[in-house]
Enzyme design. Sequence first.
Site, PDB file in Angstrom:
ATOM      1  N   LYS A 267      24.100 -57.615 -43.757  1.00 65.32           N
ATOM      2  CA  LYS A 267      23.408 -56.532 -44.451  1.00 65.32           C
ATOM      3  C   LYS A 267      22.344 -55.853 -43.580  1.00 65.32           C
ATOM      4  CE  LYS A 267      21.063 -55.560 -48.809  1.00 65.32           C
ATOM      5  NZ  LYS A 267      20.692 -56.090 -50.126  1.00 65.32           N
TER       6      LYS A 267
ATOM      7  N   GLU B 179      38.519 -57.648 -56.697  1.00 65.48           N
ATOM      8  CA  GLU B 179      38.711 -57.408 -55.263  1.00 65.48           C
ATOM      9  C   GLU B 179      40.126 -57.737 -54.789  1.00 65.48           C
ATOM     10  OE1 GLU B 179      36.116 -59.022 -56.514  1.00 65.48           O
ATOM     11  OE2 GLU B 179      34.284 -58.004 -55.842  1.00 65.48           O
TER      12      GLU B 179
ATOM     13  N   MET C 206      61.270 -67.577 -63.076  1.00 67.81           N
ATOM     14  CA  MET C 206      61.847 -68.177 -61.874  1.00 67.81           C
ATOM     15  C   MET C 206      61.655 -69.692 -61.877  1.00 67.81           C
ATOM     16  SD  MET C 206      63.634 -67.693 -59.305  1.00 67.81           S
ATOM     17  CE  MET C 206      63.693 -66.112 -58.478  1.00 67.81           C
TER      18      MET C 206
ATOM     19  N   PHE D  95      22.047 -66.707 -50.981  1.00 66.74           N
ATOM     20  CA  PHE D  95      22.771 -66.228 -52.156  1.00 66.74           C
ATOM     21  C   PHE D  95      23.991 -65.411 -51.727  1.00 66.74           C
ATOM     22  CE2 PHE D  95      23.359 -62.952 -55.528  1.00 66.74           C
ATOM     23  CZ  PHE D  95      23.884 -63.807 -56.475  1.00 66.74           C
ATOM     24  N   GLN D  96      25.120 -65.741 -52.281  1.00 68.41           N
ATOM     25  CA  GLN D  96      26.407 -65.082 -51.993  1.00 68.41           C
ATOM     26  C   GLN D  96      26.782 -65.137 -50.515  1.00 68.41           C
ATOM     27  OE1 GLN D  96      26.406 -61.251 -54.059  1.00 68.41           O
ATOM     28  NE2 GLN D  96      27.262 -62.279 -55.855  1.00 68.41           N
TER      29      GLN D  96
HETATM   30  C1  LIG Z   1      49.959 -66.648 -57.535  1.00 70.72           C
HETATM   31  C2  LIG Z   1      51.216 -67.402 -57.770  1.00 70.72           C
HETATM   32  N1  LIG Z   1      51.217 -68.490 -58.571  1.00 70.72           N
HETATM   33  C3  LIG Z   1      52.370 -69.167 -58.783  1.00 70.72           C
HETATM   34  C4  LIG Z   1      53.535 -68.768 -58.198  1.00 70.72           C
HETATM   35  C5  LIG Z   1      54.827 -69.550 -58.434  1.00 70.72           C
HETATM   36  N2  LIG Z   1      55.789 -68.702 -59.154  1.00 70.72           N
HETATM   37  C6  LIG Z   1      56.790 -68.039 -58.517  1.00 70.72           C
HETATM   38  S1  LIG Z   1      57.686 -67.075 -59.540  1.00 70.72           S
HETATM   39  C7  LIG Z   1      56.795 -67.577 -60.878  1.00 70.72           C
HETATM   40  C8  LIG Z   1      57.106 -67.056 -62.237  1.00 70.72           C
HETATM   41  C9  LIG Z   1      56.757 -65.624 -62.379  1.00 70.72           C
HETATM   42  O1  LIG Z   1      56.813 -65.314 -63.754  1.00 70.72           O
HETATM   43  P1  LIG Z   1      56.985 -63.841 -64.235  1.00 70.72           P
HETATM   44  O2  LIG Z   1      55.956 -62.969 -63.636  1.00 70.72           O
HETATM   45  O3  LIG Z   1      57.071 -63.839 -65.717  1.00 70.72           O
HETATM   46  O4  LIG Z   1      58.375 -63.403 -63.578  1.00 70.72           O
HETATM   47  P2  LIG Z   1      59.864 -63.856 -63.954  1.00 70.72           P
HETATM   48  O5  LIG Z   1      60.284 -64.903 -62.990  1.00 70.72           O
HETATM   49  O6  LIG Z   1      59.858 -64.353 -65.361  1.00 70.72           O
HETATM   50  O7  LIG Z   1      60.666 -62.603 -63.788  1.00 70.72           O
HETATM   51  C10 LIG Z   1      55.801 -68.485 -60.501  1.00 70.72           C
HETATM   52  C11 LIG Z   1      54.871 -69.132 -61.429  1.00 70.72           C
HETATM   53  C12 LIG Z   1      53.476 -67.650 -57.355  1.00 70.72           C
HETATM   54  N3  LIG Z   1      54.551 -67.195 -56.700  1.00 70.72           N
HETATM   55  N4  LIG Z   1      52.329 -66.971 -57.177  1.00 70.72           N
END
Ligand SMILES: Cc1ncc(C[n+]2csc(CCOP(=O)(O)OP(=O)(O)O)c2C)c(N)n1
Lengths: 579, 177
Positions: A161, A49, A483, A111-112
């Site tokens: 529902k 979803e 990042m 439920f749900q």
């Molecule tokens: C749902 C979620 N969890 C954690 C983060 C924190 N976060 C920001 S950028 C990042 C790394 C993303 O890794 P990747 O998709 O490999 O991209 P890259 O930076 O390597 O290009 C994380 C963990 C986030 N923004 N969103």
Amino acid sequence: MNMNGGQALMKALEDEGVDILFGLPGGAILPVYDPLIDSSIRHVLVRHEQGAGHMAEGYAHATGRPGVAMVTSGPAATNIVTPLCDAYMDSIPMVVVTGQVPYAAIGTDAFQECDTTGITMSVTKHNYLVTEAADIPQVIHDAFHIATTGRPGPVLVDIPKDIVDPNNPRSAMEWYTPDSHDLPGYHPNRAGDSELIRQAAKLICEAERPVIYSGGGILKARAAEALLELAELTGIPVVTTLMNRGGFPDDHPLCLGMPGMHGNYTAVTAMQEADLLIALGARFDDRVTGKVAGFAPLAKIIHVDIDSAELGKVRRPDVAIQGDCRLVIEDLVKALGELGGNESQPDRNRWRSRISGWQERFPLTYEQSKDDELLKPQYVLEQLRDATPDDTIVASGVGQHQMWTSQYWKFNHPYTWVNSGGLGTMGFAIPAAIGAKAGRPDRMVWAVDGDGCFQMTAQELVTAATEGFPIKVALINNAYLGMVRQWQEMFYEERYSEVYLTRDVPDYKMWAEALGCVGLRVESPEEVGPAIAQANEINDQPVVVEFRCEAGENVFPMVPAGMSNSDVVVDPSQQDRPR
Amino acid sequence: MSVPPGTDGGGTTTLVVRVENKAGVLARVAGLFARRGFNIESLAVAPTEDERFSRLTIVVGVDAAPMEQVVKQLDKLVNVVEIRELNPAASVERELMMVTVRADPAIRGQILDLVRVFQATVLNVGYDEIMVSLTGSPSRVDDFEDLLRPYGIVDVQRTGKVALPKLVKTAPDPLAP
Ligand SMILES: Cc1ncc(C[n+]2csc(CCOP(=O)(O)OP(=O)(O)O)c2C)c(N)n1
Ligand SMILES: [Mg+2]
């Protein structure tokens, strides 16, 4: 006309012009999935979803029309909370219909059952728990009105529902077409105050170092043309925030590109040195301002926004104009015309030459990979940019790859950049690209995704493959949550904690094939162009191109969190240049 | 320092908010205050002369957030119809307090003296406690509570204030155009 609530819901959605629904059925919403069979609305069956929500967002990003998702109660409703919050932060018009347990069972831990309206209250512009079948036409009509007017945003409609179940007498109702809205507390204001607009025009005529700070409100208000007219009339340079990439053409000589934490040096510095910022549909987000106390210290502020709560929330404006960006800019252009148009603008040659000096000394830069190295992600993005049509729609995940995409792409058309700005939602790219493709089947759609992000929502490629959305994915595999790795390198003394994802597991090529896509893998610079060309040729299947990239590459420029924009860190190769 | 409208100088502001009389509206208002980090000092809810609407009287700590932000964010709630900031100098405020005080027979007379002076009402009497109520301006209710405290307050319940703007004192000039 006699109907049941489920039929009324489908008819109400059709009457709002909905042509596509992203969703997944379950117990509480089951009765609505039956009249769906007879409806003109196309349904796209997602695999999770969260995917439905981001697809609805991608659709809205690309078309400007509200995206619509429909899911069942409980876990399905909680699965769509992230997209709701994402849409709320980025002001995306979206309507989400959730099933709910029968009205009489609410509050019994059935439920749900979950308190969907309670959970989503703070991440929606508004939400409804519909209690009577007869309310459905009016509520749906009001929900679309709220989602699409004023500052757009997500609206959730929770439907028990029993009021849609034809076997339940509570679902019986008489259809009516609502001809007005039942919203005594909702009066979105559109036109700006003409006296304030005149004051703004005067400030513009007095400014020696003005910058237009354009934000996502430009795209929401369909104000890109008006913005171009304002910029060209006055010759004032424009920065485009992450939410307004494409809202002003990157190729235009007045465009300074993206400001903020990973913005262009010139965009960041021009704002710092400006004596006037004309903020249009922008909200002084911390990723743009850096340390607020040190942001654009010399500048007077004109702030235009449809949401009056944004005016003065972060920085006190000298002229605050509440209104729709397009209408206000058009009026501003008229007011400037009355003051003499272009003739009224002071000589800004010195300002222009300072700006072009920064552009020459501090362009975006990276070093091409050496023989034994993997790809440079910036190189991949340049190649992708140059090998795709100018109006390609690009969706991105969140991380380094997102910043590089925003930096290196040339956005010359509105509604070609689909990204998660305010919430920064990893996993956004693939479902959002699918939604964009659903809305703009005529366009080429590329998702630029990180290896971390890809693993969060890759299953929606099954949706793309089976529902016929031939999107293309450029997977920037740098083996890291890049990042976060960059922050640990720069601010935690290279102490790397839980950021290594591994290079070869999963096998992205095999995974792509298993998901019903064409899978390609690229490791050396010479292979990049041909792989992109091959992907561009495939129009009957989604494609995933895994680009195996260097792990240690960092995004520059960078304003470290909490620092002033004046302390922007440039690429190491530019550090010794005079500012 | 000038005092902004609706502020009594004591760090609070009174907002009178007309909302749609629908399920969940109070939760929306309370949720907004919590999410934006604004502080509610007191809150009174009542139906209005028009059954489609209710009136909330909210006393807000002004140090917590700029009042302008509170009002603008509140105004964005779809069910909020109208917001008025009430300046204490330009409004009439009332609050009800019920209080149970320790009252040994030997000192009960002293408490009854206070009750008389404040025109409070005796609601219930026990062998060593007494329950009284007072309706008045919040500062008068404060005074009464302060004076009762040394006797030993067992239980106190205040409603939070409600307010309406003061009425215009001068009739319009009948000869004015
Ligand atoms: C749902 C979620 N969890 C954690 C983060 C924190 N976060 C920001 S950028 C990042 C790394 C993303 O890794 P990747 O998709 O490999 O991209 P890259 O930076 O390597 O290009 C994380 C963990 C986030 N923004 N969103
Ligand atoms: Mg990565």
